[in-house]
Design a protein around this motif. Sequence first.
Motif, PDB file in Angstrom:
ATOM      1  N   VAL A 271       0.743  -1.250   0.069  1.00 40.12           N
ATOM      2  CA  VAL A 271       0.005  -0.140   0.051  1.00 40.12           C
ATOM      3  C   VAL A 271       0.981   1.225   0.211  1.00 40.12           C
ATOM      4  CG1 VAL A 271      -1.924   1.141   1.250  1.00 40.12           C
ATOM      5  CG2 VAL A 271      -1.800  -1.280   1.250  1.00 40.12           C
ATOM      6  N   VAL A 272       2.051   1.145   0.728  1.00 43.42           N
ATOM      7  CA  VAL A 272       2.776   2.450   0.797  1.00 43.42           C
ATOM      8  C   VAL A 272       3.641   2.495  -0.303  1.00 43.42           C
ATOM      9  CG1 VAL A 272       4.866   3.301   1.925  1.00 43.42           C
ATOM     10  CG2 VAL A 272       3.259   2.043   3.211  1.00 43.42           C
ATOM     11  N   ILE A 273       3.857   1.382  -1.053  1.00 44.25           N
ATOM     12  CA  ILE A 273       4.720   1.410  -2.142  1.00 44.25           C
ATOM     13  C   ILE A 273       3.882   2.011  -3.390  1.00 44.25           C
ATOM     14  CG2 ILE A 273       5.800   0.246  -4.051  1.00 44.25           C
ATOM     15  CD1 ILE A 273       6.751  -1.641  -1.863  1.00 44.25           C
ATOM     16  N   GLU A 274       2.509   1.680  -3.397  1.00 41.62           N
ATOM     17  CA  GLU A 274       1.605   2.229  -4.152  1.00 41.62           C
ATOM     18  C   GLU A 274       1.500   3.823  -4.195  1.00 41.62           C
ATOM     19  OE1 GLU A 274      -2.143   0.158  -4.440  1.00 41.62           O
ATOM     20  OE2 GLU A 274      -2.969   2.080  -5.042  1.00 41.62           O
ATOM     21  N   ALA A 275       1.270   4.027  -2.769  1.00 45.25           N
ATOM     22  CA  ALA A 275       1.159   5.795  -2.434  1.00 45.25           C
ATOM     23  C   ALA A 275       2.162   6.379  -3.013  1.00 45.25           C
ATOM     24  CB  ALA A 275       0.794   5.708  -1.170  1.00 45.25           C
TER      25      ALA A 275
END
Lengths: 282, 292
Positions: A271-275
Amino acid sequence: MNQYDKASSRLVPYPSGALVPERDLHAMPVLEARHLGIDFGGLTAVDDFSVTVGATEIAGLIGPNGAGKTTVFNLLTNVYQPTRGNIMLNGYSTAGKSTHQVSKMGIARTFQNIRLFSNMSVLDNVKVGMHNHINENLLAAAFHGFGYGKAEKAAADSAMELLDFFHLADLAKAPAGSLPYGAQRRLEIVRALASQPRLLLLDEPAAGMNPSETHELMENIRRIRDTFHIAIMLIEHDMSLVMGICEGICVLNYGRIIAKGSPEDIKSNPVVIEAYLGKQGG
Amino acid sequence: MIHFLQTLISGLSLGSIYALIALGYTMVYGIAKMLNFAHGDIIMVGAYAAIVAVFQMKLPGLVAVLAAVLVCTVLGVTVEFLAYKPLRQSPPLTVLITAIGVSYFLQNIALLIFGSEQMASPVIMKLPALVIGGVQIDGITWGTLAVTCIIMLGLTLFINKTKMGKAMRAVSEDKGAAELMGISVNKTITITFAIGSALAAIASIFYGSAYVYIRPTTGAMPGIKAFTAAVFGGIGSIPGAMLGGILLGVIEQFAKAYISTLWSDAIVFGVLVVVLIVKPTGLLGKKISEKV
């Protein structure tokens, strides 16, 4: 043996489920924010923000630009009054307090864009930071009496000690605005520390620094925690710094927490990588 | 030569009265970022307070001075609390117009109580005239000069050396940052108004002694001149207000003595215009740098 070694940094849950470093488990958390939210007009800038910071934790607050990180700092210091939720500093609620009262409760901060009192001397900047702790009788000041001299002398001594700690003692008499950039950044930290906070908030402390200065800053942040035994929460875009020194990290996107955990957890969180990078293969 | 020296000394004396009043303007501007146009009327109130204290309550001179200081300080703090504090977040123009309103309000209250007839102010200090090298200096002239010098020295020490003084400088530079250091901005502004009004009260005693007659509009002219002095020296700067006030007084007295009494005010304001063209921030004003 350093009491702040790697093993003691392992995140463990309080009964409430909030994660703190293992060594802080038996101390009261310095900060507990519960479901904080603020609306500006119809726009929700931050929503449902909950975080717990242990007594000697170095915590990170990261997220893309405009995620609401600085807004969180403004909420924690009551510069903005939260629309929802509550904040506990050292077990005391900050609801209804003004900013200067919250400062007395043990929180201090630096700013993203340096906000020193640039026309005042380096030493006076630190003394202003000590405002809460100088007990000065005005009448004594008027007559330059004993009590005044003593309070002023004690203040000057501890201010110089702090400046020395950050290699700024030689510049004590210079106007703060005349200092080179890196020294101004350090002075802002010294001024914040002068108020003897239990929680120090650093807003992008490494902004505008080169890698060797950033490395020195990392050492300084650790040194502050190890010497003063306080908690530090920092906003930073420099991931080498965040992953290098933070124990608990909180990731904010569009005003909401999208992930919390140790640096390892955060680095591998999709989720962090996507953000940060956008959806893979999208 | 004697005439020149006498003019210089009376100019310094008049200028130090302007400086006392200008300090009130400049401190309030520096800290609350507002122009308190009711400041001149505080002088008028101080002068009336001294008249009432001496002629009606038969108080001795020094007690009358203290009474005037007390009345003005309380009035200044009250005006700030009732009129300006609720407007802290309002645009500067709103505050400015409110200040003008307060000014008219005070003048009309004085008109109601004391009437439009001018009243004589009491002689508070009976000091002997000094003669130095053939130059005769009136008691009130050197008395004014001496007292204002002491006050300015004390104020400079207060601003630079005490915790409260440092807090005031911090607030004038960055309210938000100062608040985060644990400084109460509201309290600091109240103290600023108290100090400014107390200085105006002392100025009113000297002004009354020098100009004798007081009426409800008495505060307007010294008020506007002191404001000019504050701008002249660089508004927001405390040494600037002192320098600006003293220069203004000296220029005014020289213009009166050597050019024309009628033209003296025009010359004073003309000098201000020239200074502001050459140095828009005033003599000791800080260069305004854009925040980026």
